[in-house]
Design a protein around this motif. Structure first.
Motif, PDB file in Angstrom:
ATOM      1  N   SER A  45       0.822  -1.208   0.000  1.00 54.01           N
ATOM      2  CA  SER A  45       0.000   0.000   0.000  1.00 54.01           C
ATOM      3  C   SER A  45       0.854   1.254   0.000  1.00 54.01           C
ATOM      4  CB  SER A  45      -0.923   0.008   1.221  1.00 54.01           C
ATOM      5  OG  SER A  45      -0.152   0.053   2.407  1.00 54.01           O
ATOM      6  N   VAL A  46       0.241   2.321  -0.504  1.00 51.96           N
ATOM      7  CA  VAL A  46       0.827   3.664  -0.434  1.00 51.96           C
ATOM      8  C   VAL A  46      -0.285   4.631  -0.065  1.00 51.96           C
ATOM      9  CG1 VAL A  46       2.672   3.238  -2.106  1.00 51.96           C
ATOM     10  CG2 VAL A  46       0.515   4.132  -2.899  1.00 51.96           C
ATOM     11  N   ASN A  47       0.097   5.685   0.639  1.00 49.36           N
ATOM     12  CA  ASN A  47      -0.851   6.755   0.962  1.00 49.36           C
ATOM     13  C   ASN A  47      -0.550   7.931   0.060  1.00 49.36           C
ATOM     14  OD1 ASN A  47      -2.234   5.488   3.187  1.00 49.36           O
ATOM     15  ND2 ASN A  47      -0.353   5.740   4.354  1.00 49.36           N
ATOM     16  N   LEU A  48      -1.605   8.640  -0.333  1.00 50.80           N
ATOM     17  CA  LEU A  48      -1.451   9.810  -1.184  1.00 50.80           C
ATOM     18  C   LEU A  48      -2.008  11.025  -0.461  1.00 50.80           C
ATOM     19  CD1 LEU A  48      -1.969   7.252  -3.278  1.00 50.80           C
ATOM     20  CD2 LEU A  48      -1.556   9.073  -4.867  1.00 50.80           C
ATOM     21  N   GLY A  49      -1.356  12.160  -0.679  1.00 52.57           N
ATOM     22  CA  GLY A  49      -1.776  13.411  -0.057  1.00 52.57           C
ATOM     23  C   GLY A  49      -1.735  14.534  -1.071  1.00 52.57           C
ATOM     24  N   GLY A  50      -2.280  15.663  -0.680  1.00 50.88           N
ATOM     25  CA  GLY A  50      -2.353  16.822  -1.558  1.00 50.88           C
ATOM     26  C   GLY A  50      -3.814  17.175  -1.779  1.00 50.88           C
ATOM     27  N   VAL A  51      -4.148  17.560  -2.996  1.00 50.67           N
ATOM     28  CA  VAL A  51      -5.535  17.889  -3.314  1.00 50.67           C
ATOM     29  C   VAL A  51      -6.416  16.663  -3.106  1.00 50.67           C
ATOM     30  CG1 VAL A  51      -7.107  18.603  -5.161  1.00 50.67           C
ATOM     31  CG2 VAL A  51      -4.871  19.689  -4.946  1.00 50.67           C
ATOM     32  N   TRP A  52      -5.910  15.494  -3.510  1.00 56.67           N
ATOM     33  CA  TRP A  52      -6.626  14.228  -3.301  1.00 56.67           C
ATOM     34  C   TRP A  52      -5.897  13.474  -2.204  1.00 56.67           C
ATOM     35  CZ3 TRP A  52      -5.881   8.946  -3.334  1.00 56.67           C
ATOM     36  CH2 TRP A  52      -7.033   8.155  -3.445  1.00 56.67           C
ATOM     37  N   LYS A  53      -6.663  13.004  -1.229  1.00 55.25           N
ATOM     38  CA  LYS A  53      -6.071  12.245  -0.124  1.00 55.25           C
ATOM     39  C   LYS A  53      -6.680  10.853  -0.099  1.00 55.25           C
ATOM     40  CE  LYS A  53      -5.292  16.225   2.903  1.00 55.25           C
ATOM     41  NZ  LYS A  53      -5.520  17.233   1.916  1.00 55.25           N
ATOM     42  N   GLY A  54      -5.843   9.861   0.082  1.00 52.61           N
ATOM     43  CA  GLY A  54      -6.354   8.503   0.144  1.00 52.61           C
ATOM     44  C   GLY A  54      -5.249   7.476   0.199  1.00 52.61           C
ATOM     45  N   ARG A  55      -5.633   6.261  -0.146  1.00 54.12           N
ATOM     46  CA  ARG A  55      -4.732   5.117  -0.038  1.00 54.12           C
ATOM     47  C   ARG A  55      -4.988   4.184  -1.217  1.00 54.12           C
ATOM     48  NH1 ARG A  55      -2.361   2.244   4.327  1.00 54.12           N
ATOM     49  NH2 ARG A  55      -2.606  -0.006   4.186  1.00 54.12           N
ATOM     50  N   ILE A  56      -3.928   3.605  -1.744  1.00 53.04           N
ATOM     51  CA  ILE A  56      -4.041   2.603  -2.795  1.00 53.04           C
ATOM     52  C   ILE A  56      -3.430   1.317  -2.261  1.00 53.04           C
ATOM     53  CG2 ILE A  56      -3.378   1.945  -5.145  1.00 53.04           C
ATOM     54  CD1 ILE A  56      -3.394   4.954  -5.826  1.00 53.04           C
ATOM     55  N   GLU A  57      -4.220   0.250  -2.326  1.00 51.31           N
ATOM     56  CA  GLU A  57      -3.792  -1.058  -1.850  1.00 51.31           C
ATOM     57  C   GLU A  57      -3.753  -2.043  -3.011  1.00 51.31           C
ATOM     58  OE1 GLU A  57      -6.017  -0.861   2.509  1.00 51.31           O
ATOM     59  OE2 GLU A  57      -6.790  -2.198   0.960  1.00 51.31           O
ATOM     60  N   VAL A  58      -2.763  -2.918  -2.964  1.00 49.41           N
ATOM     61  CA  VAL A  58      -2.666  -4.031  -3.895  1.00 49.41           C
ATOM     62  C   VAL A  58      -2.640  -5.283  -3.033  1.00 49.41           C
ATOM     63  CG1 VAL A  58      -1.243  -5.146  -5.648  1.00 49.41           C
ATOM     64  CG2 VAL A  58      -1.417  -2.651  -5.596  1.00 49.41           C
ATOM     65  N   ARG A  59      -3.661  -6.134  -3.165  1.00 47.88           N
ATOM     66  CA  ARG A  59      -3.759  -7.361  -2.359  1.00 47.88           C
ATOM     67  C   ARG A  59      -3.660  -8.554  -3.298  1.00 47.88           C
ATOM     68  NH1 ARG A  59      -6.125  -6.717   2.875  1.00 47.88           N
ATOM     69  NH2 ARG A  59      -6.519  -4.526   3.343  1.00 47.88           N
TER      70      ARG A  59
END
Length: 151
Positions: A45-59
């Motif tokens: 997983s990675v977290n993203l920040g800035g204008v868009w905030k969230g998380r991307i997971e690969v399972r």
């Protein structure tokens, strides 16, 4: 999801990594309600920040994680250890998230990827107001790419 990310964006990002980097084809799976990965799957997983905030997971199912690691390291499958699979999963999450990130509003920052072997199975809805999950199938196991948007 409020961001302009749809299933086709995720399919394209996933295909770009698997086909171009590992010469492996993963087929998208139509998920009407929810998709599950078994206990012992590997999550990056990675977290993203800035204008868009969230998380991307690969399972990924354990078998797919080890198969992909062997391909990345150009080594026989039987030589791949858990630490290798965790490192490869971080890289897979980083590459797929980086491609998806290019579709998000700027500025957008991304954290260093993390990975873990999940002791429990996981089921996720294909789409909710703040998430999107796209499932893929390979002979070695299943994969789910999940995007979670924070408010």
């Amino acid at each position: 999801m409020r961001a302009q990310i749809d299933e086709q964006c995720v399919i394209k990002a996933n295909s770009q990594f698997w086909e171009q980097m590992l010469a492996m084809t993963l087929d998208p799976v139509s998920v009407s309600e929810e998709f599950c990965v078994a206990a012992g799957h590997v999550m990056g997983s990675v977290n993203l920040g800035g204008v868009w905030k969230g998380r991307i997971e690969v399972r990924m199912a354990e078998g797919l994680a080890y198969h992909a690691t062997a391909a990345m390291m150009m080594q026989p499958l039987e030589t791949v250890g858990e630490a290798d699979a965790l490192d490869a999963t971080k890289e897979i999450a980083n590459m797929i998230a980086g491609t998806i990130k290019s579709s998000l509003p700027r500025p957008c920052t991304m954290t260093v990827p993390e990975s873990v072997v999940e002791a429990e199975g996981f089921c996720g809805a294909a789409q909710t107001e703040d998430s999107l999950a796209v499932a893929f199938r390979h002979a070695s196991g299943d994969l789910m790419v999940r995007i979670l948007e924070e408010e």
